[in-house]
Design an enzyme around this catalytic site. Sequence first.
Site, PDB file in Angstrom:
ATOM      1  N   LYS A   4       0.835  -1.204   0.000  1.00 34.36           N
ATOM      2  CA  LYS A   4       0.000   0.000   0.000  1.00 34.36           C
ATOM      3  C   LYS A   4       0.877   1.265   0.000  1.00 34.36           C
ATOM      4  O   LYS A   4       2.092   1.180   0.223  1.00 34.36           O
ATOM      5  CB  LYS A   4      -0.917  -0.033   1.230  1.00 34.36           C
ATOM      6  CG  LYS A   4      -1.916  -1.205   1.234  1.00 34.36           C
ATOM      7  CD  LYS A   4      -2.726  -1.219   2.538  1.00 34.36           C
ATOM      8  CE  LYS A   4      -3.737  -2.348   2.562  1.00 34.36           C
ATOM      9  NZ  LYS A   4      -4.521  -2.378   3.839  1.00 34.36           N
ATOM     10  N   TYR A  44     -12.313  -2.598  -2.776  1.00 34.45           N
ATOM     11  CA  TYR A  44     -12.777  -2.719  -1.386  1.00 34.45           C
ATOM     12  C   TYR A  44     -14.306  -2.667  -1.288  1.00 34.45           C
ATOM     13  O   TYR A  44     -14.839  -2.262  -0.252  1.00 34.45           O
ATOM     14  CB  TYR A  44     -12.154  -1.622  -0.531  1.00 34.45           C
ATOM     15  CG  TYR A  44     -10.742  -1.938  -0.057  1.00 34.45           C
ATOM     16  CD1 TYR A  44     -10.443  -3.129   0.599  1.00 34.45           C
ATOM     17  CD2 TYR A  44      -9.703  -1.032  -0.240  1.00 34.45           C
ATOM     18  CE1 TYR A  44      -9.157  -3.421   1.045  1.00 34.45           C
ATOM     19  CE2 TYR A  44      -8.410  -1.308   0.209  1.00 34.45           C
ATOM     20  CZ  TYR A  44      -8.156  -2.506   0.851  1.00 34.45           C
ATOM     21  OH  TYR A  44      -6.877  -2.787   1.305  1.00 34.45           O
ATOM     22  N   PHE A  52     -15.099   3.372   8.067  1.00 34.95           N
ATOM     23  CA  PHE A  52     -13.729   3.643   7.620  1.00 34.95           C
ATOM     24  C   PHE A  52     -13.587   3.631   6.104  1.00 34.95           C
ATOM     25  O   PHE A  52     -12.487   3.828   5.574  1.00 34.95           O
ATOM     26  CB  PHE A  52     -12.753   2.619   8.237  1.00 34.95           C
ATOM     27  CG  PHE A  52     -13.062   1.173   7.929  1.00 34.95           C
ATOM     28  CD1 PHE A  52     -12.664   0.592   6.723  1.00 34.95           C
ATOM     29  CD2 PHE A  52     -13.764   0.389   8.832  1.00 34.95           C
ATOM     30  CE1 PHE A  52     -12.948  -0.731   6.431  1.00 34.95           C
ATOM     31  CE2 PHE A  52     -14.048  -0.941   8.545  1.00 34.95           C
ATOM     32  CZ  PHE A  52     -13.642  -1.496   7.341  1.00 34.95           C
ATOM     33  N   ARG A  81      -1.208 -14.341   3.493  1.00 30.59           N
ATOM     34  CA  ARG A  81      -1.920 -13.771   4.655  1.00 30.59           C
ATOM     35  C   ARG A  81      -1.166 -14.060   5.945  1.00 30.59           C
ATOM     36  O   ARG A  81      -1.152 -13.235   6.862  1.00 30.59           O
ATOM     37  CB  ARG A  81      -3.344 -14.346   4.733  1.00 30.59           C
ATOM     38  CG  ARG A  81      -4.256 -13.973   3.574  1.00 30.59           C
ATOM     39  CD  ARG A  81      -4.816 -12.588   3.617  1.00 30.59           C
ATOM     40  NE  ARG A  81      -5.682 -12.328   4.739  1.00 30.59           N
ATOM     41  CZ  ARG A  81      -6.463 -11.253   4.861  1.00 30.59           C
ATOM     42  NH1 ARG A  81      -6.475 -10.332   3.887  1.00 30.59           N
ATOM     43  NH2 ARG A  81      -7.204 -11.069   5.912  1.00 30.59           N
ATOM     44  N   THR A  87      -5.076  -7.871  10.698  1.00 30.93           N
ATOM     45  CA  THR A  87      -5.378  -6.524  10.208  1.00 30.93           C
ATOM     46  C   THR A  87      -4.823  -5.411  11.103  1.00 30.93           C
ATOM     47  O   THR A  87      -4.261  -4.436  10.608  1.00 30.93           O
ATOM     48  CB  THR A  87      -6.907  -6.354  10.072  1.00 30.93           C
ATOM     49  OG1 THR A  87      -7.412  -7.443   9.302  1.00 30.93           O
ATOM     50  CG2 THR A  87      -7.258  -5.040   9.400  1.00 30.93           C
ATOM     51  N   ARG A  98       3.057  -6.929   9.279  1.00 33.03           N
ATOM     52  CA  ARG A  98       2.363  -5.909  10.072  1.00 33.03           C
ATOM     53  C   ARG A  98       2.867  -5.889  11.512  1.00 33.03           C
ATOM     54  O   ARG A  98       2.968  -4.836  12.142  1.00 33.03           O
ATOM     55  CB  ARG A  98       0.852  -6.155  10.016  1.00 33.03           C
ATOM     56  CG  ARG A  98       0.229  -5.806   8.651  1.00 33.03           C
ATOM     57  CD  ARG A  98      -1.163  -6.386   8.514  1.00 33.03           C
ATOM     58  NE  ARG A  98      -1.882  -5.897   7.336  1.00 33.03           N
ATOM     59  CZ  ARG A  98      -3.030  -6.422   6.908  1.00 33.03           C
ATOM     60  NH1 ARG A  98      -3.573  -7.448   7.549  1.00 33.03           N
ATOM     61  NH2 ARG A  98      -3.620  -5.928   5.837  1.00 33.03           N
ATOM     62  N   ASN A 108      -1.609  -0.188   7.373  1.00 32.69           N
ATOM     63  CA  ASN A 108      -1.057  -1.504   7.745  1.00 32.69           C
ATOM     64  C   ASN A 108      -0.260  -2.163   6.609  1.00 32.69           C
ATOM     65  O   ASN A 108      -0.094  -3.374   6.585  1.00 32.69           O
ATOM     66  CB  ASN A 108      -2.156  -2.405   8.288  1.00 32.69           C
ATOM     67  CG  ASN A 108      -3.286  -2.633   7.304  1.00 32.69           C
ATOM     68  OD1 ASN A 108      -3.186  -2.203   6.147  1.00 32.69           O
ATOM     69  ND2 ASN A 108      -4.332  -3.320   7.727  1.00 32.69           N
ATOM     70  N   HIS A 111      -1.921  -5.430   1.510  1.00 31.85           N
ATOM     71  CA  HIS A 111      -3.197  -6.095   1.271  1.00 31.85           C
ATOM     72  C   HIS A 111      -2.913  -7.485   0.727  1.00 31.85           C
ATOM     73  O   HIS A 111      -2.002  -7.660  -0.077  1.00 31.85           O
ATOM     74  CB  HIS A 111      -4.043  -5.331   0.244  1.00 31.85           C
ATOM     75  CG  HIS A 111      -5.140  -6.165  -0.327  1.00 31.85           C
ATOM     76  ND1 HIS A 111      -6.315  -6.394   0.357  1.00 31.85           N
ATOM     77  CD2 HIS A 111      -5.221  -6.897  -1.464  1.00 31.85           C
ATOM     78  CE1 HIS A 111      -7.067  -7.221  -0.359  1.00 31.85           C
ATOM     79  NE2 HIS A 111      -6.431  -7.529  -1.473  1.00 31.85           N
ATOM     80  N   GLU A 122      -9.506  -9.962  -7.891  1.00 36.47           N
ATOM     81  CA  GLU A 122      -8.545  -8.869  -7.795  1.00 36.47           C
ATOM     82  C   GLU A 122      -7.505  -8.941  -8.921  1.00 36.47           C
ATOM     83  O   GLU A 122      -7.099  -7.905  -9.452  1.00 36.47           O
ATOM     84  CB  GLU A 122      -7.886  -8.891  -6.411  1.00 36.47           C
ATOM     85  CG  GLU A 122      -8.898  -8.492  -5.337  1.00 36.47           C
ATOM     86  CD  GLU A 122      -8.475  -8.834  -3.908  1.00 36.47           C
ATOM     87  OE1 GLU A 122      -7.289  -9.181  -3.696  1.00 36.47           O
ATOM     88  OE2 GLU A 122      -9.333  -8.744  -3.007  1.00 36.47           O
TER      89      GLU A 122
HETATM   90  P1  ATP Z   1      -6.696  -5.964   3.435  1.00 29.92           P
HETATM   91  O1  ATP Z   1      -8.049  -6.243   2.796  1.00 29.92           O
HETATM   92  O2  ATP Z   1      -6.219  -4.558   3.189  1.00 29.92           O
HETATM   93  O3  ATP Z   1      -5.709  -7.030   3.085  1.00 29.92           O
HETATM   94  P2  ATP Z   1      -7.559  -7.188   5.839  1.00 29.92           P
HETATM   95  O4  ATP Z   1      -8.144  -8.217   4.923  1.00 29.92           O
HETATM   96  O5  ATP Z   1      -6.610  -7.642   6.882  1.00 29.92           O
HETATM   97  O6  ATP Z   1      -6.836  -6.065   5.021  1.00 29.92           O
HETATM   98  P3  ATP Z   1     -10.175  -6.010   6.002  1.00 29.92           P
HETATM   99  O7  ATP Z   1     -11.150  -6.347   7.049  1.00 29.92           O
HETATM  100  O8  ATP Z   1     -10.387  -6.528   4.622  1.00 29.92           O
HETATM  101  O9  ATP Z   1      -8.713  -6.381   6.554  1.00 29.92           O
HETATM  102  O10 ATP Z   1     -10.092  -4.423   5.947  1.00 29.92           O
HETATM  103  C1  ATP Z   1      -9.531  -3.779   4.808  1.00 29.92           C
HETATM  104  C2  ATP Z   1      -8.700  -2.610   5.251  1.00 29.92           C
HETATM  105  O11 ATP Z   1      -9.561  -1.625   5.799  1.00 29.92           O
HETATM  106  C3  ATP Z   1      -7.707  -2.930   6.373  1.00 29.92           C
HETATM  107  O12 ATP Z   1      -6.482  -3.395   5.890  1.00 29.92           O
HETATM  108  C4  ATP Z   1      -7.560  -1.589   7.050  1.00 29.92           C
HETATM  109  O13 ATP Z   1      -6.599  -0.784   6.402  1.00 29.92           O
HETATM  110  C5  ATP Z   1      -8.925  -0.975   6.870  1.00 29.92           C
HETATM  111  N1  ATP Z   1      -9.724  -1.173   8.073  1.00 29.92           N
HETATM  112  C6  ATP Z   1     -10.379  -2.285   8.448  1.00 29.92           C
HETATM  113  N2  ATP Z   1     -11.003  -2.123   9.621  1.00 29.92           N
HETATM  114  C7  ATP Z   1     -10.717  -0.848  10.013  1.00 29.92           C
HETATM  115  C8  ATP Z   1     -11.060  -0.054  11.129  1.00 29.92           C
HETATM  116  N3  ATP Z   1     -11.831  -0.528  12.095  1.00 29.92           N
HETATM  117  N4  ATP Z   1     -10.584   1.195  11.182  1.00 29.92           N
HETATM  118  C9  ATP Z   1      -9.798   1.702  10.204  1.00 29.92           C
HETATM  119  N5  ATP Z   1      -9.440   1.001   9.101  1.00 29.92           N
HETATM  120  C10 ATP Z   1      -9.901  -0.250   9.012  1.00 29.92           C
HETATM  121 MG    MG Z   2      -9.385  -7.748   3.285  1.00 31.86          MG
END
Ligand code: ATP
Ligand code: MG
Length: 131
Positions: A4, A44, A52, A81, A87, A98, A108, A111, A122
């Site tokens: 990212k 997303y 968020f 992963r 996350t 992370r 973080n 992705h 994707e």
């Molecule tokens: P990614 O999809 O980016 O790989 P992830 O699968 O671990 O991350 P997701 O639940 O898909 O987590 O959330 C996507 C992204 O949205 C997270 O990586 C984070 O940057 C953001 N995000 C998720 N939850 C929150 C939150 N509560 N507050 C702020 N940002 C959040």
């Molecule tokens: Mg995700």
Amino acid sequence: MICKPDAVERGLAGEILARIEAKGLRLAAAELRVIEPDVAELHYAEHRGQPFFDGLVKFISRSPSLVMVVEGPEDTWRIVRSLMGVTNPADAAPGTIRGDLATMTSENLVHGSDGPDSARREIALFFPTLR
Ligand code: ATP
Ligand code: MG
């Protein structure tokens, strides 16, 4: 997988890619590019409506990301992963990307697709010409 904007800005794309390669996975495609807001919203889409969401789209499109297709054995998405960590970097185990390199959920670093269906979706979104 995506490094990212925070990862590229902090000069951590190489470190992250080194961990992927050291694990035994390979790059099948990679491009440094700005993920425009319309593409970010598609990427997303599952999070549309979350508090968020707008911040997430703004963050992911603020500067170039390193967008990658990572290749390996069956269920490579699971390996990626597990290298990423959970996350919220505060909960991510030491030894993960992370856990070692980030402090905030909103920045973080990486992705990773969370299953074979999202990986296919994707890859088609970011590399439509990849065979
Ligand atoms: P990614 O999809 O980016 O790989 P992830 O699968 O671990 O991350 P997701 O639940 O898909 O987590 O959330 C996507 C992204 O949205 C997270 O990586 C984070 O940057 C953001 N995000 C998720 N939850 C929150 C939150 N509560 N507050 C702020 N940002 C959040
Ligand atoms: Mg995700």
